[in-house]
Enzyme design. Structure first.
Site, PDB file in Angstrom:
ATOM      1  N   ASP A 568       0.861  -1.186   0.000  1.00  0.00           N
ATOM      2  CA  ASP A 568       0.000   0.000   0.000  1.00  0.00           C
ATOM      3  C   ASP A 568       0.895   1.233   0.000  1.00  0.00           C
ATOM      4  OD1 ASP A 568      -2.256   1.577   0.143  1.00  0.00           O
ATOM      5  OD2 ASP A 568      -2.810   0.990   2.182  1.00  0.00           O
ATOM      6  N   ASP A 644      -9.307   3.648  -1.730  1.00  0.00           N
ATOM      7  CA  ASP A 644     -10.148   4.061  -0.606  1.00  0.00           C
ATOM      8  C   ASP A 644     -11.540   4.473  -1.064  1.00  0.00           C
ATOM      9  OD1 ASP A 644      -7.890   3.577   0.825  1.00  0.00           O
ATOM     10  OD2 ASP A 644      -7.350   5.663   1.105  1.00  0.00           O
TER      11      ASP A 644
END
Length: 970
Positions: A568, A644
Site C-alpha cells: 500500500d 479508498d
C-alpha cells in the site's frame, strides 16, 4: 507530536471527503497549461524527406521545428502483429531524457517486422505493415494510420505537437527566480520556517476545524490560503501575458501550496494530439472513478495521470488516483485500435468527440469521398518530461488489440487458485485471538474463505517486516493454524521505512546507500504512517534485489510460506509533501528526478515484492502481491484494488466501469473493496456488494479501522444468508474463473469484459457500463440501487439466447427486459452456446477443492450447440509452464457431448471427474444416454428431465476430466 499527527490522520480519514485543493488542476500545472492553450492549426514541425534512412523494419528521418530551428529525429518501427512504434527525440539534446528501460513496462524489446516503403508522392511518405498502412505527411508533420486504406488513427492532425527542447537557464531566468525567492521569503516566512522543520503541513487544509486547536507547527491558516490563492491568480494572469520565446513564470520554477519545485532542467514537456477518425468512443487510461466510455473534457480538466494517494475520492471526476496506464482503445462497429504512450512522467489527456473535420484528411481520397457525417474523437496527450514514444495497435478486433498490448507489456500470470477465492480483511484485526475468532466463526456460519489479512497495526510501531509481539506473540503458530485449513495470510508491507536507528531495515538501507535523495543529495525525509520516514530507491536493480531478500523466512522473522504481501502507499504517499507524494525534484540514485519516473515507482515496489516471494519458494510457487499504485506492466507482478472507496451505493455502481477500464488496460486481476473502505454501509448494501463482486476478478472485503465490524456473520440473518450464498457462488465458479485466468495469460483477453468486447458490432452497447461480461459466457447486471427488487437488463446479440444461471429461464438477445431481482437474487445469465465448469461441493477453502468433482453447465444455442473448455493443473506451482496441465475442449452438437483433449502433459494426472452434466435448452426427454470412453467401453447413465424448464440433468458420468469421452443422447 507523532501521536497527535496519527490521531489527526484518523480524524481526517473518517470525517472528511477528498480535498481537491490539495491536488493540482491543469491551470496550476504550467506545462499542462502551456500545451492546453495551444490553438489547433498548422504545425510548426516539418519533415525533411531528403534525410530519410530506411532499413527493413524501421525508418529514421529528420524533423525541424520551423519556429525555433530545433532539430528532432523521427523513428518509426514496424513491429510484429500489426503494431507501429513512433518515437520523436531531440537530434542534439544537452541532457539525456529518461526512457523506461526494457523489462520495466515493456516485457522485452518488441520483435520487429518488415516495414515496406511504398514511395513518396505529393509530400507524403507511404509505408505498409501487412494490411495496415502509414502515411507520413511531411509539411506539416502528420502521421496517418489506416486499415485497408481507411484511416483509424492520426498523430498531429490538429497541429498540437509540442516538444520543449532542453535549454540552459539564462541569466534573465536566474534573476527572475532570485526575485521570486526574495518575494516569497519576505511575504511568507512562516511557510519557509515550516518547510525547514519538515512538518506534516498538508493537514491544515484537510482538518482545519481540528487545527484551530493547534498552534504554528502546522502551516497555512485560512488567511494564508486565501493569500496564496490571490498570489496564484496573479501568477496565472502574468502567465497569460504574451512573452518572448513562450516563457512563463512556471517554466523554471513553480510553487504550489507553499512548496517550490526547483525544475533544474527547465521546461522539458512533450505533447501531441491523437485523432481517431470514424470513432465516437474511446476507453481506457485508468485509473479514474468515471464512466467506462471516456468523456469530453472541454468543460473540465483533462484526465490526469499521476499516481497519488487520494482519500475518499470523488466519482465522475478526471482527477488522478493511485495508478495510471497511458493506454487508450477506440472502438466502432468495424474496427478496434489502441494507442499506448510509453512515458512515466505526469500526464494529462484532453478528449473531444465531434464530427470529423474532413479537411484534415483531404489527401486521403477514399476517405474524403465517404459520408460527410463521420464521427471523430480527438485526444491531446501531454507529459511533463521524457520523449514521445507511441505504440499504435492496429487491431482490427478487440481480441487483437488485447493480444497486441499483452505482447508489449506482458499478460497477467495465472494466480494460485486460493488467490481468486474469498479474502477477509479489515484495518485491523486486533491480535491473534481476534484472528482465531474470525477463523472459527466463519467456519461456524459455514462461510468459506481462503485468506485473512493484517493491516499496519500488526507491526511493531509501523516498522514493516516486524510483529507487535504484545498482540502477535506467536505469529508462526497463527499461520500454521490457518494453513491446516488450506488458508493463507496477507500482511501489509509499505515502502516507507521508519527513520529509527533501532530498525534494522532502515539502517541497512541507509548504510548501504539505497535510499531516495532530496534535491540537495541527502536522504529524503518525509512523513507517512510511522512518522519520519525514508524510501528505498526501487528504480535501482540492486535496491529491488535487497528488498526482495527481506521476504526470506530468515529476514522476515515470524513469517511462513503461507504468508503473502500487500503493498500500500506506494504511489508513494508522503503526508507532508506537495500533493501528498514525492516532490518532483526528489533525486533517484541514478540522478533522474522523480518528475521523470514518478508513475513507475509504485510498480517497481510490487515487482520487487513479487521477486522476493518467488525467491522465498526457490521460484516454485506462484506469488500473490496486492498493490495500490500501478503502471503499464503491473499486471505481471501484482493484483490491484481501487483504493479508498466509500460504503455508498454510488461507489458500488462505480466498481463496474472502474473494473472494465482496468481489465481493458491489462490489469486483469483487480477488484474493489466489498462494502467500501470508508463509512458504515447498511447491511443491504453490503449484501448486494457481495453479489456484484462474485463475477469480478479480485474478491476481497475490506474496511477502515473506525468502521463497525462487518464480517459476513455479523450481518442481520437475511443479509448474512445473501452474503454467504454469494461467497459460495464464487467458490462454485472457481473452475470457470481459473480457466479465464489461464486464457488471460495465454491470449491477453480480460476476464471481465464490456459488452462490446463480445458483441463488437452492436452500437447500442458502446456506452453501457452498468452490466458486464465475465469471460464470453456470463452476463451480469448487479443491483446497485437501494431497495431495488427488479432491474432492466439489456441482452445483447442478434439470434442469441440467454439463460438465468439459477432458474434457466430464457431471454432473447437484442432486447431490454425487466428482470425480478429480490434481495436473494443476483441477475446473471449464461449465454446460449457455452459450457461452463463448476464445483458444487461446499468446502471451507479453495485449497481443499483441488480434487473435487466438476459439474458441467451446458446452455444450448438456437441450433442446439454449445462449446466450452476445462483447464486443470496443480493450482499452485509453476509446473504448468512446463506442460503439467490438462486442457480439454467440450462440444455439444447433434445430441452428443464430446470431450476432446487439447493438451495433457506427460505424466500429468488429476483426480477431478465429472459428477454431473446439466443441459439447458433440451426440448425432448432422451430415452437413453450412454457414456463412451476412449477405450470404446459403453455405460448407460441415469438422468432426469424438467420439461417445463427444458433442463436435462445427467448424473454421475464418473469420467476423468482429462480423458477423452463422449456422452450420446438418444
Amino acid at each position: 507530536m507523532q501521536g497527535l499527527y496519527l490521531l489527526l490522520t484518523v480524524l481526517f480519514c473518517t470525517c472528511f471527503g477528498v480535498h481537491r485543493e490539495n491536488f493540482r488542476t491543469c491551470d496550476q500545472s504550467s506545462f499542462c497549461k502551456r500545451h492546453r492553450n495551444l490553438p489547433p492549426g498548422n504545425s510548426d514541425y516539418v519533415v525533411q524527406p531528403s534525410t530519410l534512412k530506411l532499413s527493413k523494419t524501421f525508418l529514421t528521418v529528420n524533423v525541424l521545428n520551423t519556429k525555433n530551428n530545433i532539430g528532432f529525429l523521427l523513428h518509426v518501427y514496424g513491429l510484429k502483429d500489426k503494431i507501429f512504434r513512433v518515437k520523436l527525440v531531440e537530434a542534439q539534446p544537452i541532457r539525456h531524457r529518461y526512457e523506461i528501460p526494457i523489462g520495466v513496462t515493456l516485457v522485452a524489446e518488441p520483435d520487429q517486422e518488415e516495414l515496406v516503403y511504398n514511395g513518396e508522392s505529393d509530400g507524403q511518405l507511404k509505408f505498409s505493415l501487412g494490411d495496415s498502412q502509414m502515411i507520413i505527411n511531411t509539411s506539416p508533420l502528420r502521421l496517418d494510420f489506416l486499415i485497408n486504406n481507411e484511416p483509424v488513427t492520426s498523430l498531429n492532425a490538429q497541429g498540437l505537437l509540442k516538444f520543449e527542447h532542453t535549454q540552459e537557464k539564462s541569466a534573465e531566468e536566474l534573476e527572475k527566480i532570485n526575485n521570486l525567492h526574495s518575494s516569497l521569503n519576505s511575504s511568507d516566512s512562516n511557510i519557509d520556517a515550516i518547510k525547514r522543520e519538515e512538518r506534516p503541513g498538508w493537514f491544515s487544509s484537510r482538518v482545519s476545524s481540528v487545527f484551530s486547536l493547534i498552534s504554528q507547527p502546522f502551516r497555512a491558516s485560512k488567511e494564508e490560503a486565501e493569500e496564496g490563492a490571490d498570489n496564484d491568480a496573479e501568477a496565472e494572469n502574468e502567465a497569460e501575458k504574451p512573452a518572448e520565446d513562450d516563457q512563463d513564470e512556471g517554466m523554471w520554477e513553480e510553487t504550489f501550496k507553499g512548496f517550490t519545485d526547483s525544475k533544474p532542467n527547465g521546461p522539458v514537456s512533450v505533447g501531441v494530439d491523437v485523432a481517431f477518425p470514424g470513432f465516437r468512443y474511446v476507453y481506457g487510461i485508468p485509473e479514474h472513478a468515471d464512466s467506462f466510455a471516456l468523456k469530453n473534457t472541454q468543460s473540465t480538466d483533462p484526465y490526469r495521470m499521476y499516481n497519488l494517494d487520494v482519500f475518499e475520492y470523488e466519482l465522475y471526476n478526471p482527477m488522478a488516483l493511485y495508478g495510471h496506464i497511458p493506454f487508450m482503445v477506440a472502438h466502432n462497429e468495424k474496427h478496434t485500435v489502441g494507442v499506448f504512450f510509453h512515458n512515466a512522467a505526469e500526464g494529462w489527456i484532453d478528449i473531444r468527440s465531434n464530427m470529423a473535420d474532413k479537411s484534415v484528411f483531404s489527401n486521403l481520397a477514399d476517405f474524403v469521398t465517404g459520408n460527410n457525417d463521420v464521427p471523430q474523437t480527438d485526444t491531446h496527450w501531454i507529459f511533463e518530461d521524457g520523449i514521445i514514444d507511441i505504440f499504435v495497435l492496429m487491431g482490427p478486433e478487440p481480441k487483437d488489440v488485447f493480444r497486441q498490448y499483452g505482447s508489449l507489456t506482458g499478460n497477467t500470470p495465472l494466480p494460485p487458485l486460493w488467490a481468486i477465492a474469498y479474502h477477509q480483511c479489515r484495518w485491523n484485526y486486533n491480535d491473534q485471538d481476534d484472528v482465531r475468532t474470525v477463523d472459527l466463526t466463519m467456519d461456524k456460519f459455514d462461510i468459506p474463505f481462503d485468506v485473512l489479512w493484517l493491516d499496519i497495526e500488526h507491526t511493531d510501531g509501523k516498522k514493516y517486516f516486524t510483529w507487535d509481539v504484545t498482540r502477535f506473540d506467536n505469529s508462526v503458530e497463527m499461520l500454521r493454524n490457518l494453513s491446516s485449513k488450506g488458508r493463507k495470510m496477507v500482511t501489509i508491507v509499505d515502502p516507507h521505512l521508519k527513520r529509527d536507528d533501532n530498525y534494522e531495515k532502515y539502517t541497512q538501507a541507509r548504510n548501504q546507500g539505497l535510499l531516495v535523495k532530496n534535491k540537495d543529495g541527502n536522504d529524503f525525509d518525509g512523513w507517512c504512517w510511522p512518522g519520519s520516514s525514508s524510501w528505498p530507491d526501487f528504480l535501482e536493480p540492486q535496491v529491488r534485489e535487497w528488498w526482495a531478500d527481506q521476504f526470506s523466512l530468515d529476514n522476515y522473522k515470524g513469517s511462513a510460506h503461507n504468508l503473502y504481501v500487500w503493498n500500500d502507499m506506494n504511489e508513494p504517499s508522503v503526508f507532508n509533501s506537495p500533493e501528498i507524494t514525492f516532490p518532483k525534484d526528489v533525486r533517484h540514485l541514478s540522478g533522474v528526478e522523480n518528475r521523470e519516473v514518478h508513475n513507475i515507482y509504485g510498480m517497481l515496489v510490487h515487482q520487487a515484492t513479487w521477486d522476493g516471494l518467488l525467491k522465498r519458494s526457490n521460484y516454485k510457487e506462484r506469488p500473490f502481491v496486492l498493490t495500490r499504485a500501478f503502471f503499464a506492466g503491473s499486471q505481471r507482478s501484482g493484483a490491484v484494488w481501487t483504493g479508498d472507496n466509500m460504503g455508498e451505493w454510488s461507489h458500488l455502481k462505480m466498481t463496474i466501469p472502474m473494473m472494465l477500464s482496468l481489465n481493458l488496460a491489462g490489469i486483469h486481476f483487480s477488484g474493489a473493496d466489498i462494502g467500501g473502505f470508508f463509512k458504515n454501509p447498511d447491511s443491504e448494501l453490503i449484501a448486494r456488494w457481495y453479489q456484484a463482486a462474485v463475477f469480478q476478478p479480485f474478491f476481497r472485503a475490506h474496511a477502515h479501522i473506525d468502521t463497525k465490524r462487518r464480517e459476513p456473520y455479523l450481518l442481520p440473518e437475511e443479509h448474512m444468508v445473501v452474503a454467504r450464498d454469494a461467497i459460495k457462488k464464487r467458490y462454485s465458479y472457481l473452475p470457470y474463473w481459473y480457466l479465464l485466468f489461464y486464457l488471460s495469460e495465454t491470449t491477453g483477453m480480460p476476464p471481465m469484459r464490456s459488452l462490446w468486447m463480445e458483441f463488437p458490432s452492436e452500437t447500442s452497447i458502446f456506452e453501457r457500463d452498468d452490466e458486464f461480461m465475465t469471460g464470453n459466457a456470463i452476463l451480469v447486471k448487479p443491483v446497485t440501487e437501494e431497495g431495488q427488487t427488479s432491474v432492466s437488463v439489456y441482452f445483447p446479440g442478434n439470434n442469441v439466447i440467454w439463460y438465468d444461471i439459477e432458474s434457466y429461464e430464457v431471454y432473447q438477445g437484442q432486447q431490454e427486459k425487466t428482470v425480478q431481482a429480490p434481495l436473494s437474487k443476483l441477475p446473471a445469465f449464461q449465454k446460449g452456446g457455452t459450457i461452463i465448469p463448476r464445483k458444487m461441493r461446499g468446502r471451507r477453502s479453495a485449497s481443499l477443492t483441488h480434487n473435487d468433482p466438476i459439474t458441467l453447465i451446458v446452455c444450448l444455442d438456437k441450433h442446439g450447440k454449445a462449446e466450452g473448455q476445462v483447464y486443470v493443473d496443480d493450482y499452485h506451482s509453476y509446473e504448468y509452464r512446463e506442460g503439467a496441465y490438462a486442457l480439454s475442449n467440450l462440444v455439444f452438437h447433434n445430441f452428443k457431448l464430446e470431450n476432446n483433449i487439447i493438451h495433457k502433459g506427460n505424466g500429468f494426472t488429476t483426480k477431478e471427474w465429472i459428477e454431473r452434466i446439466i443441459v439447458a435448452g433440451v426440448h425432448t426427454d432422451p430415452k437413453n444416454i450412454h457414456l463412451v470412453k476412449a477405450d470404446h467401453s459403453k455405460t448407460t447413465l441415469s438422468h432426469t428431465y424438467d420439461g417445463q424448464a427444458k433442463v436435462l440433468t445427467i448424473r454421475k458420468p464418473g469420467v476423468n476430466v482429462a480423458e477423452k469421452w463422449i456422452v450420446n443422447l438418444h
